[in-house]
Motif scaffolding. Structure first.
Motif, PDB file in Angstrom:
ATOM      1  N   ALA A 123      35.133  38.914  48.104  1.00  0.00           N
ATOM      2  CA  ALA A 123      34.971  37.838  47.123  1.00  0.00           C
ATOM      3  C   ALA A 123      35.666  38.173  45.810  1.00  0.00           C
ATOM      4  N   VAL A 124      35.679  39.446  45.444  1.00  0.00           N
ATOM      5  CA  VAL A 124      36.290  39.862  44.181  1.00  0.00           C
ATOM      6  C   VAL A 124      37.775  39.532  44.152  1.00  0.00           C
ATOM      7  N   LEU A 125      38.445  39.648  45.306  1.00  0.00           N
ATOM      8  CA  LEU A 125      39.885  39.420  45.342  1.00  0.00           C
ATOM      9  C   LEU A 125      40.260  37.997  44.957  1.00  0.00           C
ATOM     10  N   GLY A 126      39.337  37.059  45.127  1.00  0.00           N
ATOM     11  CA  GLY A 126      39.636  35.677  44.767  1.00  0.00           C
ATOM     12  C   GLY A 126      39.195  35.295  43.371  1.00  0.00           C
ATOM     13  N   ASP A 127      38.647  36.229  42.634  1.00  0.00           N
ATOM     14  CA  ASP A 127      38.142  35.932  41.300  1.00  0.00           C
ATOM     15  C   ASP A 127      39.282  35.940  40.282  1.00  0.00           C
ATOM     16  N   PRO A 128      39.226  35.055  39.282  1.00  0.00           N
ATOM     17  CA  PRO A 128      40.269  35.077  38.244  1.00  0.00           C
ATOM     18  C   PRO A 128      40.401  36.433  37.562  1.00  0.00           C
ATOM     19  N   ALA A 129      39.299  37.171  37.455  1.00  0.00           N
ATOM     20  CA  ALA A 129      39.357  38.478  36.810  1.00  0.00           C
ATOM     21  C   ALA A 129      40.273  39.425  37.568  1.00  0.00           C
ATOM     22  N   ALA A 130      40.272  39.336  38.918  1.00  0.00           N
ATOM     23  CA  ALA A 130      41.129  40.215  39.714  1.00  0.00           C
ATOM     24  C   ALA A 130      42.598  39.933  39.440  1.00  0.00           C
ATOM     25  N   VAL A 131      42.939  38.657  39.313  1.00  0.00           N
ATOM     26  CA  VAL A 131      44.322  38.288  38.994  1.00  0.00           C
ATOM     27  C   VAL A 131      44.689  38.801  37.610  1.00  0.00           C
ATOM     28  N   ALA A 132      43.778  38.633  36.649  1.00  0.00           N
ATOM     29  CA  ALA A 132      44.051  39.066  35.280  1.00  0.00           C
ATOM     30  C   ALA A 132      44.184  40.584  35.194  1.00  0.00           C
ATOM     31  N   MET A 133      43.456  41.306  36.034  1.00  0.00           N
ATOM     32  CA  MET A 133      43.462  42.766  35.981  1.00  0.00           C
ATOM     33  C   MET A 133      44.674  43.375  36.668  1.00  0.00           C
ATOM     34  N   ALA A 134      45.335  42.627  37.556  1.00  0.00           N
ATOM     35  CA  ALA A 134      46.372  43.213  38.405  1.00  0.00           C
ATOM     36  C   ALA A 134      47.496  43.902  37.627  1.00  0.00           C
ATOM     37  N   PRO A 135      48.112  43.260  36.613  1.00  0.00           N
ATOM     38  CA  PRO A 135      49.194  43.965  35.903  1.00  0.00           C
ATOM     39  C   PRO A 135      48.728  45.249  35.235  1.00  0.00           C
ATOM     40  N   PHE A 136      47.523  45.216  34.629  1.00  0.00           N
ATOM     41  CA  PHE A 136      47.004  46.419  33.981  1.00  0.00           C
ATOM     42  C   PHE A 136      46.704  47.503  35.007  1.00  0.00           C
TER      43      PHE A 136
END
Length: 644
Positions: A123-136
């Motif tokens: 479920a975490v992989l589909g969360d907006p936070a996961a997308v936002a965290m990816a570059p960092f």
């Protein structure tokens, strides 16, 4: 699938941006090997946490955030205690750690544990936070893949890691047990996180082979903090966008990149304290077991980094006591007091192993502190003073307040923009009644933590980093009042700007001239300089003088921290100050050569002080007495052979 794809693309972009495209294959292999290692470690942690959570009576916690905080925080604390026990018992062996890992994973796989972790992980992989965290995450893990001692010149290439975060567990592994190291005062600190490092070393064939794994493990805590922040704020505000913005704010902090990519301990302490805060604030009043679990997590955090006691643990508790009651329709000061008492009792109980082993080792349970009252163990008065003087504020209060600005908003490790964003979010959260208690508790924690930094530390900018945790929480609560699309747009703009800034910092610190070729890194991560590739160290027992990078040298190298008696000073005193006799003493002790770093010796003398016998003149006297100087092309480095 978007976050994994974005992560892969971000990783490739980072590698190309830092000018290390030839190292792409190296990083891909590192990501697989270290990723699997860290994944096994976290599965074991979550398994142990599930067992302890149920044992405490928290099996029915509400919400995934609370369950994860309890499971992960208690798991980390439990594994740290188990590793310490094994080390004290002299069982530092891969079989011991394998049994710990296997037991934790087995506990996780019993019925709901594994299924819950797998379901929530997906479920975490589909969360907006996961997308936002990816570059960092990409930038952070690329940085953590570079062997210790190369990145971040501002931190001396990870000076603290080379001196003790990595060096102390390396010596413990060589000894097969956790033992006091009289030449390294840091071995008397709690070192909860460092207890786990010998496991990574052992499974990588040695300390140098496991250095990157330790860095990845520490980096994983930074990502765990961001994820838990996002989930907590999103749950409290019903805004996944606000959660994503909170994660971005945490990861955007440059200090987080610097410390998380090194084998330091700040991120593990922050994660444990966040678990403690979530449990205490959400369930501490209604459920006594939650207050106890929060105290265990906080106590483990203090055992990871002692300054957390004043910078986060006590501040969070003060904020809870003062403001938590405001969230309830019916005030319950007695229950607040009971929760605070249980929290403190559990946190203090977690310090008992450290206090007991120090009392057995030195007679002073808090050594190297309170030496005037409880004893200074093996130190003399000069060594005691060097420690005390090096760990206290040395300027008047007026200058300390000015230092708070210089080392906070004005410091590039934070940046004015980051503080302005955090302050604006905090103000917005305080303006809304339903979010005011937690926001005010966070603001109180920041104020109390800043006061502790001013009063009880030596005013290092990095020591202010824990204050970013409550600021991020409050800021996330504040932006939740905005429309989700606006929040995501702001988070994207802020995040991409700071990601570019971090990428530029990484590029400057890991230029092609500084980053060794991938083939050399894979063959031998110790190859960091021509000096170490030469025959100067082969077959020698080396004594270091003013050289702080003990991590780079072979096992058996003689070294001491700036606060301990230098081996050369000890030999000089044993030889009565006669250079010829000093050479005999060194030979009797098995030393065959001295490597002196004159520039570092001068820096240490100007900052912390040094033994009066350790000077360039003393080295000259040894050469005149019969030692042989070996030419080297490295500026400021002297190599002196003392064998006949």
């Amino acid at each position: 699938m978007l976050p994994p794809i974005l992560f892969a693309l971000s990783s490739l972009a980072v590698l190309l941006a830092i000018g290390a495209g030839s190292a792409t294959g190296w990083w891909a292999l590192t990501a697989v090997t270290e990723g699997l290692t860290i994944g096994v470690a976290w599965l074991s942690i979550l398994g142990w946490g599930g067992v302890i959570r149920k044992w405490i009576g928290l099996g029915a916690l509400e919400g995934g955030v609370q369950r994860f905080a309890a499971r992960a925080g208690l798991g980390v604390g439990t594994v740290m205690l188990l590793a310490q026990g094994l080390g004290i018992a002299g069982l530092l062996h891969p079989v011991s750690w394998g049994l710990i890992a296997a037991a934790g994973i087995a506990a996780l796989g019993v019925a709901p544990g594994f299924r819950e972790v797998a379901r929530r992980g997906a479920a975490v992989l589909g969360d907006p936070a996961a997308v936002a965290m990816a570059p960092f995450a990409a930038i952070l893990l690329v940085a953590a893949s570079v062997p210790p001692g190369i990145l971040w010149p501002r931190e001396g290439g990870g000076y603290d890691a080379l001196v003790y975060h990595l060096q102390v567990p390396r010596e413990w592994l060589a000894a097969g047990a956790i033992r006091p190291l009289e030449h390294n005062v840091y071995s008397y600190l709690p070192l909860n996180l460092e207890f786990l490092s010998p496991a990574f070393f052992a499974f990588r064939g040695g300390a140098h082979g496991g250095g990157v794994a330790v860095q990845w493990f520490h980096a994983s805590f930074s990502l765990a903090v961001a994820g838990l922040l996002a989930a907590w704020v999103a749950g409290r505000t019903a805004s996944r966008a606000a959660g994503a913005a909170t994660a971005v704010l945490w990861l955007a902090l440059p200090w987080n990149l610097h410390t998380a990519s090194l084998a330091y301990n700040e991120q593990a302490a922050a994660f444990l304290m966040l678990c403690a805060w979530v449990l205490l604030w959400e369930r501490g009043v209604a459920l006594r077991g939650a207050a106890v679990a929060a105290g265990i997590c906080a106590g483990a955090a203090v055992g990871v980094k002692l300054t957390v006691a004043g910078l986060l643990a006590v501040p969070v508790l003060v904020g809870f006591v003062v403001w938590r009651d405001r969230e309830d329709a019916v005030r319950s000061p007695r229950r607040i007091g009971v929760a605070a008492g249980l929290f403190l009792a559990a946190a203090l109980a977690m310090q008992v192993p450290w206090l007991a082993r120090n009392a057995a080792w030195t007679g002073n349970p808090v050594f190297p502190f309170a030496t005037r009252a409880l004893g200074k163990a093996h130190w003399n008065a000069a060594e005691e003073w060097r420690w005390m003087d090096g760990h206290r504020p040395k300027v008047p209060w007026g200058e300390r307040v000015g230092a708070l600005w210089r080392h906070g908003p004005a410091d590039p490790g934070f940046g004015v923009g980051w503080w302005l964003a955090a302050a604006a979010g905090l103000a917005a959260a305080l303006a809304r009644r339903e979010r005011r208690p937690l926001a005010a508790g966070a603001a109180t924690a920041v104020a109390v933590g800043a006061l502790a930094w001013l009063a009880a530390t030596h005013l290092q900018p990095r020591f202010l980093q824990p204050l970013a945790l409550p600021l991020a929480v409050a800021a996330g609560l504040g932006v939740a009042a905005m429309p989700s699309r606006a929040v995501l747009a702001l988070a994207a703009a802020f995040g991409l700007g700071h990601a570019a800034w971090q990428g530029a910092q990484l590029r400057a610190a890991a230029s092609p001239e500084r980053l060794p070729p991938a083939a050399e890194l894979l063959r031998d991560p110790l190859i960091l300089a021509d000096f170490l590739e030469s025959d100067l160290l082969a077959g020698q027992t080396t004594l270091l003088v003013g050289e702080s990078r003990a991590w780079f040298y072979p096992d058996g190298t003689r070294v001491a921290t700036p606060f301990d008696r230098a081996p050369l000073a000890d030999a000089w005193r044993a030889g009565g100050g006669d250079p010829r006799r000093v050479l005999e003493v060194l030979r009797e002790r098995g030393v065959t050569q001295i490597v002196a770093n004159l520039e570092e010796l001068q820096r240490l003398r100007e900052t912390y002080g040094a033994d009066p016998e350790v000077t360039p003149a003393a080295l000259d006297a040894l050469v005149r007495a019969g030692a042989r100087e070996i030419p080297t092309e490295l500026p400021g480095i002297r190599v002196i052979r003392v064998e006949r």
